[in-house]
Write a protein that holds these residues in place. Structure first.
Motif, mmCIF file in Angstrom:
data_model
loop_
_atom_site.group_PDB
_atom_site.id
_atom_site.type_symbol
_atom_site.label_atom_id
_atom_site.label_comp_id
_atom_site.label_asym_id
_atom_site.label_seq_id
_atom_site.Cartn_x
_atom_site.Cartn_y
_atom_site.Cartn_z
ATOM 1 N N ASP A 1 -16.874 10.617 13.261
ATOM 2 C CA ASP A 1 -17.885 11.685 13.335
ATOM 3 C C ASP A 1 -17.326 13.052 12.965
ATOM 4 O O ASP A 1 -17.980 13.841 12.284
ATOM 5 N N SER A 2 -16.108 13.332 13.385
ATOM 6 C CA SER A 2 -15.565 14.678 13.197
ATOM 7 C C SER A 2 -15.200 14.987 11.749
ATOM 8 O O SER A 2 -14.926 16.144 11.419
ATOM 9 N N VAL A 3 -15.202 13.984 10.875
ATOM 10 C CA VAL A 3 -14.880 14.243 9.473
ATOM 11 C C VAL A 3 -16.085 14.067 8.555
ATOM 12 O O VAL A 3 -15.999 14.340 7.357
ATOM 13 N N TYR B 1 -9.054 6.470 -2.377
ATOM 14 C CA TYR B 1 -8.843 7.907 -2.223
ATOM 15 C C TYR B 1 -9.500 8.416 -0.945
ATOM 16 O O TYR B 1 -10.488 7.863 -0.469
ATOM 17 N N LEU B 2 -8.939 9.502 -0.442
ATOM 18 C CA LEU B 2 -9.574 10.228 0.652
ATOM 19 C C LEU B 2 -9.583 11.698 0.258
ATOM 20 O O LEU B 2 -8.541 12.358 0.283
ATOM 21 N N GLN B 3 -10.751 12.170 -0.149
ATOM 22 C CA GLN B 3 -10.918 13.585 -0.471
ATOM 23 C C GLN B 3 -11.212 14.329 0.822
ATOM 24 O O GLN B 3 -12.183 14.015 1.517
ATOM 25 N N MET B 4 -10.371 15.300 1.131
ATOM 26 C CA MET B 4 -10.512 16.043 2.385
ATOM 27 C C MET B 4 -10.782 17.511 2.077
ATOM 28 O O MET B 4 -9.937 18.186 1.478
ATOM 29 N N ASN B 5 -11.948 17.982 2.466
ATOM 30 C CA ASN B 5 -12.341 19.371 2.255
ATOM 31 C C ASN B 5 -12.511 20.075 3.597
ATOM 32 O O ASN B 5 -12.620 19.426 4.635
ATOM 33 N N SER B 6 -12.555 21.384 3.548
ATOM 34 C CA SER B 6 -12.750 22.198 4.764
ATOM 35 C C SER B 6 -11.792 21.752 5.870
ATOM 36 O O SER B 6 -12.191 21.553 7.023
ATOM 37 N N LEU B 7 -10.547 21.620 5.523
ATOM 38 C CA LEU B 7 -9.560 21.113 6.471
ATOM 39 C C LEU B 7 -9.354 22.068 7.635
ATOM 40 O O LEU B 7 -9.446 23.298 7.486
ATOM 41 N N LYS B 8 -9.106 21.476 8.798
ATOM 42 C CA LYS B 8 -8.905 22.230 10.037
ATOM 43 C C LYS B 8 -7.518 21.905 10.595
ATOM 44 O O LYS B 8 -6.977 20.821 10.324
ATOM 45 N N PRO B 9 -6.934 22.796 11.398
ATOM 46 C CA PRO B 9 -5.622 22.500 11.987
ATOM 47 C C PRO B 9 -5.604 21.176 12.757
ATOM 48 O O PRO B 9 -4.574 20.479 12.759
ATOM 49 N N GLU B 10 -6.726 20.807 13.350
ATOM 50 C CA GLU B 10 -6.774 19.550 14.114
ATOM 51 C C GLU B 10 -6.762 18.313 13.218
ATOM 52 O O GLU B 10 -6.676 17.187 13.719
ATOM 53 N N ASP B 11 -6.831 18.495 11.902
ATOM 54 C CA ASP B 11 -6.694 17.374 10.966
ATOM 55 C C ASP B 11 -5.221 17.061 10.686
ATOM 56 O O ASP B 11 -4.914 16.078 10.001
ATOM 57 N N THR B 12 -4.328 17.883 11.193
ATOM 58 C CA THR B 12 -2.895 17.667 10.986
ATOM 59 C C THR B 12 -2.456 16.344 11.595
ATOM 60 O O THR B 12 -2.703 16.066 12.771
ATOM 61 N N ALA B 13 -1.830 15.496 10.774
ATOM 62 C CA ALA B 13 -1.405 14.171 11.218
ATOM 63 C C ALA B 13 -0.708 13.469 10.062
ATOM 64 O O ALA B 13 -0.731 13.953 8.924
ATOM 65 N N VAL B 14 -0.104 12.329 10.367
ATOM 66 C CA VAL B 14 0.325 11.410 9.315
ATOM 67 C C VAL B 14 -0.873 10.518 9.015
ATOM 68 O O VAL B 14 -1.465 9.941 9.931
ATOM 69 N N TYR B 15 -1.213 10.419 7.748
ATOM 70 C CA TYR B 15 -2.356 9.624 7.319
ATOM 71 C C TYR B 15 -1.870 8.311 6.702
ATOM 72 O O TYR B 15 -0.969 8.315 5.862
ATOM 73 N N LEU C 1 0.867 -1.173 0.000
ATOM 74 C CA LEU C 1 0.000 0.000 0.000
ATOM 75 C C LEU C 1 0.901 1.219 0.000
ATOM 76 O O LEU C 1 1.771 1.350 0.874
ATOM 77 N N VAL C 2 0.700 2.090 -0.964
ATOM 78 C CA VAL C 2 1.557 3.269 -1.104
ATOM 79 C C VAL C 2 0.676 4.509 -1.153
ATOM 80 O O VAL C 2 -0.118 4.675 -2.073
ATOM 81 N N GLU C 3 0.844 5.370 -0.141
ATOM 82 C CA GLU C 3 0.062 6.603 -0.070
ATOM 83 C C GLU C 3 0.794 7.739 -0.774
ATOM 84 O O GLU C 3 2.031 7.760 -0.845
ATOM 85 N N SER C 4 0.007 8.701 -1.222
ATOM 86 C CA SER C 4 0.552 9.934 -1.786
ATOM 87 C C SER C 4 -0.498 11.022 -1.648
ATOM 88 O O SER C 4 -1.665 10.740 -1.341
ATOM 89 N N GLY C 5 -0.064 12.261 -1.851
ATOM 90 C CA GLY C 5 -1.015 13.367 -1.874
ATOM 91 C C GLY C 5 -1.006 14.263 -0.658
ATOM 92 O O GLY C 5 -1.732 15.254 -0.622
ATOM 93 N N GLY C 6 -0.211 13.931 0.338
ATOM 94 C CA GLY C 6 -0.156 14.794 1.507
ATOM 95 C C GLY C 6 0.550 16.100 1.204
ATOM 96 O O GLY C 6 1.095 16.297 0.120
ATOM 97 N N GLY C 7 0.512 17.007 2.177
ATOM 98 C CA GLY C 7 1.195 18.281 1.994
ATOM 99 C C GLY C 7 0.743 19.299 3.013
ATOM 100 O O GLY C 7 0.100 18.969 4.003
ATOM 101 N N LEU C 8 1.104 20.549 2.728
ATOM 102 C CA LEU C 8 0.762 21.675 3.593
ATOM 103 C C LEU C 8 -0.372 22.461 2.940
ATOM 104 O O LEU C 8 -0.293 22.805 1.762
ATOM 105 N N VAL C 9 -1.402 22.741 3.722
ATOM 106 C CA VAL C 9 -2.545 23.471 3.198
ATOM 107 C C VAL C 9 -3.075 24.402 4.280
ATOM 108 O O VAL C 9 -2.931 24.108 5.480
ATOM 109 N N GLN C 10 -3.684 25.492 3.891
ATOM 110 C CA GLN C 10 -4.278 26.408 4.860
ATOM 111 C C GLN C 10 -5.630 25.887 5.316
ATOM 112 O O GLN C 10 -6.305 25.133 4.591
ATOM 113 N N ALA C 11 -6.018 26.300 6.494
ATOM 114 C CA ALA C 11 -7.334 25.926 7.010
ATOM 115 C C ALA C 11 -8.411 26.330 6.007
ATOM 116 O O ALA C 11 -8.357 27.414 5.425
#
Length: 124
Positions: free
Chosen positions: A62-64, A80-94, A4-14
């Protein structure tokens, strides 16, 4: 051998969006459940979302709910995991994970296969 190989992470604003991808190989995944977990520094690895490969049934933390969407693509063995309306508390290694079960487990011990993880950082 399952990979299993993940990709797509990065830095994004809230408030921004990211799409994580997981390339799965090594066996037929039609009877598997695929999950996304995340782990913030000093915290447990938590379930985020899961999908039954065969039926497409999904389950979310629930929180997502309403912000994240998990999906899979037949033929390409991609999840895939499409993540919208990202919040600082979503910061993590996925992490992407695979479980040979008929349900959608929410605890990590049910998942036998794991990717290496991808960092998601949401700035405020």
């Amino acid at each position: 051998q399952v990979q299993l190989v993940e990709s797509g992470g990065g830095l994004v604003q809230a408030g921004g969006s990211l799409r994580l991808s997981c390339a799965a190989s090594g066996r037929t995944f039609s009877r598997y459940t695929m999950g996304w977990f995340r782990q913030a520094p000093g915290k447990e690895r938590d379930f985020v979302a899961g999908i039954r490969w065969s039926s497409g049934s999904t389950y979310y933390l629930d929180s997502v709910k309403g912000r994240f969407t998990i999906s899979r693509e037949f033929g390409k063995n991609m999840v895939y995991l499409q993540m919208n309306s990202l919040k600082p508390e979503d910061t993590a290694v996925y992490y992407c994970a695979a479980s040979n079960t008929i349900s959608i487990p929410t605890t990590s011990n049910w998942y036998a296969y794991w990717g290496q993880g991808t960092q998601v950082t949401v700035s405020s």
